[in-house]
Design a protein around this motif. Structure first.
Motif, short mmCIF file in Angstrom:
data_model
loop_
_atom_site.label_atom_id
_atom_site.label_comp_id
_atom_site.label_asym_id
_atom_site.label_seq_id
_atom_site.Cartn_x
_atom_site.Cartn_y
_atom_site.Cartn_z
N LEU A 5 -4.97 -3.70 6.80
CA LEU A 5 -3.94 -3.89 5.78
C LEU A 5 -3.61 -5.37 5.62
O LEU A 5 -3.60 -6.12 6.60
N SER A 6 -3.30 -5.77 4.42
CA SER A 6 -2.90 -7.15 4.16
C SER A 6 -1.40 -7.31 4.41
O SER A 6 -0.65 -6.32 4.48
N GLN A 7 -0.97 -8.55 4.52
CA GLN A 7 0.46 -8.81 4.64
C GLN A 7 1.19 -8.33 3.39
O GLN A 7 2.30 -7.80 3.49
N THR A 8 0.56 -8.47 2.25
CA THR A 8 1.17 -8.03 0.99
C THR A 8 1.38 -6.52 0.98
O THR A 8 2.43 -6.03 0.56
N THR A 9 0.40 -5.78 1.48
CA THR A 9 0.52 -4.32 1.52
C THR A 9 1.69 -3.91 2.40
O THR A 9 2.50 -3.05 2.02
N LEU A 10 1.79 -4.51 3.58
CA LEU A 10 2.91 -4.21 4.47
C LEU A 10 4.22 -4.62 3.83
O LEU A 10 5.19 -3.85 3.84
N ALA A 11 4.25 -5.80 3.24
CA ALA A 11 5.47 -6.29 2.60
C ALA A 11 5.92 -5.35 1.48
O ALA A 11 7.11 -5.01 1.40
N ASP A 12 5.00 -4.94 0.64
CA ASP A 12 5.33 -4.04 -0.47
C ASP A 12 5.91 -2.73 0.05
O ASP A 12 6.85 -2.19 -0.54
N SER A 13 5.36 -2.22 1.15
CA SER A 13 5.87 -0.96 1.69
C SER A 13 7.29 -1.10 2.22
O SER A 13 8.04 -0.13 2.27
N LEU A 14 7.65 -2.33 2.62
CA LEU A 14 8.98 -2.58 3.19
C LEU A 14 9.97 -3.12 2.16
O LEU A 14 11.15 -3.27 2.46
N GLY A 15 9.46 -3.47 0.97
CA GLY A 15 10.33 -4.03 -0.06
C GLY A 15 10.73 -5.47 0.23
O GLY A 15 11.83 -5.91 -0.12
N ILE A 16 9.82 -6.22 0.87
CA ILE A 16 10.07 -7.63 1.17
C ILE A 16 8.88 -8.44 0.69
O ILE A 16 7.90 -7.89 0.20
N THR A 17 8.94 -9.76 0.84
CA THR A 17 7.84 -10.62 0.43
C THR A 17 6.82 -10.75 1.56
O THR A 17 7.15 -10.56 2.73
N PHE A 18 5.59 -11.12 1.19
CA PHE A 18 4.58 -11.31 2.22
C PHE A 18 4.95 -12.51 3.09
O PHE A 18 4.58 -12.58 4.27
N GLN A 19 5.72 -13.47 2.53
CA GLN A 19 6.16 -14.61 3.33
C GLN A 19 7.07 -14.17 4.47
O GLN A 19 7.01 -14.72 5.57
N GLN A 20 7.88 -13.14 4.20
CA GLN A 20 8.74 -12.62 5.26
C GLN A 20 7.90 -11.97 6.35
O GLN A 20 8.17 -12.13 7.53
N VAL A 21 6.85 -11.25 5.97
CA VAL A 21 5.94 -10.67 6.95
C VAL A 21 5.30 -11.78 7.78
O VAL A 21 5.19 -11.67 9.00
N GLN A 22 4.91 -12.88 7.13
CA GLN A 22 4.34 -14.02 7.85
C GLN A 22 5.32 -14.53 8.90
O GLN A 22 4.95 -14.82 10.03
N LYS A 23 6.58 -14.64 8.51
CA LYS A 23 7.60 -15.13 9.45
C LYS A 23 7.80 -14.17 10.61
O LYS A 23 7.98 -14.60 11.74
N TYR A 24 7.76 -12.88 10.34
CA TYR A 24 7.84 -11.89 11.42
C TYR A 24 6.65 -12.05 12.37
O TYR A 24 6.80 -12.04 13.58
N GLU A 25 5.46 -12.17 11.79
CA GLU A 25 4.25 -12.24 12.61
C GLU A 25 4.17 -13.51 13.44
O GLU A 25 3.57 -13.52 14.50
N LYS A 26 4.76 -14.59 12.97
CA LYS A 26 4.79 -15.83 13.74
C LYS A 26 5.93 -15.86 14.75
O LYS A 26 5.97 -16.73 15.62
N GLY A 27 6.87 -14.92 14.61
CA GLY A 27 8.03 -14.91 15.49
C GLY A 27 9.12 -15.85 15.03
O GLY A 27 10.12 -16.05 15.72
N THR A 28 8.94 -16.46 13.85
CA THR A 28 9.93 -17.38 13.31
C THR A 28 11.22 -16.64 12.98
O THR A 28 12.31 -17.13 13.24
N ASN A 29 11.08 -15.45 12.40
CA ASN A 29 12.23 -14.59 12.10
C ASN A 29 12.17 -13.35 12.98
O ASN A 29 11.10 -12.78 13.18
N ARG A 30 13.32 -12.96 13.46
CA ARG A 30 13.40 -11.74 14.25
C ARG A 30 13.35 -10.52 13.35
O ARG A 30 13.85 -10.53 12.24
N VAL A 31 12.77 -9.45 13.88
CA VAL A 31 12.69 -8.20 13.15
C VAL A 31 13.85 -7.33 13.61
O VAL A 31 13.97 -7.04 14.81
N GLY A 32 14.69 -6.92 12.68
CA GLY A 32 15.80 -6.03 13.02
C GLY A 32 15.30 -4.64 13.41
O GLY A 32 14.17 -4.26 13.11
#
Length: 145
Positions: free
Chosen positions: A28-55
């Motif tokens: 799956l791409s970051q975009t696919t995951l992001a679309d399923s969550l209703g967020i941007t792929f940039q937010q998924v990138q931040k989650y994957e880097k650990g820059t932003n915490r996942v609630g």
């Protein structure tokens, strides 16, 4: 006054690595995951880097979409940064998160013959070893007589 650095928390980084690994294993791409969550792929990138915490609720949604349990993202994290065995676990997670690691893993599991699999592992060990490793494995090289 010194400004504290904003380093990501090691647990957040590990959760992000596991999100990336699981997403990659499913192809799956970051975009696919992001679309399923209703967020941007940039937010998924931040989650994957650990820059932003996942609630918690977002992590639950990610786990459901990636067809795994929430506990998958936390396995072995009791000793992050203190255990050599856990360090190797992170190395594996890092490797599988790369395109090469994912491709190698997918291809390797398709090999049905156990002898071929063992030979490939042997080949990779030889290719990845240093000269010192090879000397220890094979013994010191001797000059031809």
């Amino acid at each position: 006054m010194e400004i504290p650095s904003k380093k990501p928390n090691p647990i957040d980084v590990e959760v992000g690595r596991r999100i990336r690994m699981r997403r990659g294993l499913l192809g799956l791409s970051q975009t696919t995951l992001a679309d399923s969550l209703g967020i941007t792929f940039q937010q998924v990138q931040k989650y994957e880097k650990g820059t932003n915490r996942v609630g918690a609720s977002r992590l639950q949604a990610i786990a459901e979409f990636l067809q795994t349990s929430v506990s998958f993202f936390f396995e072995g994290q009791e000793t992050i940064g203190t255990d050599t065995e856990n360090m190797h676990g992170r190395e594996i997670t890092d490797f599988i998160s790369t395109a090469e690691g994912l491709s190698l893993n997918r291809s390797f599991v398709r090999i049905q013959d156990p002898d071929v699999r063992r030979k490939i592992v042997g080949l990779v060990k030889v290719l990845g070893s240093t000269a010192a490793d090879q000397d220890a494995f094979e013994g010191p090289a001797t000059a031809p007589t």
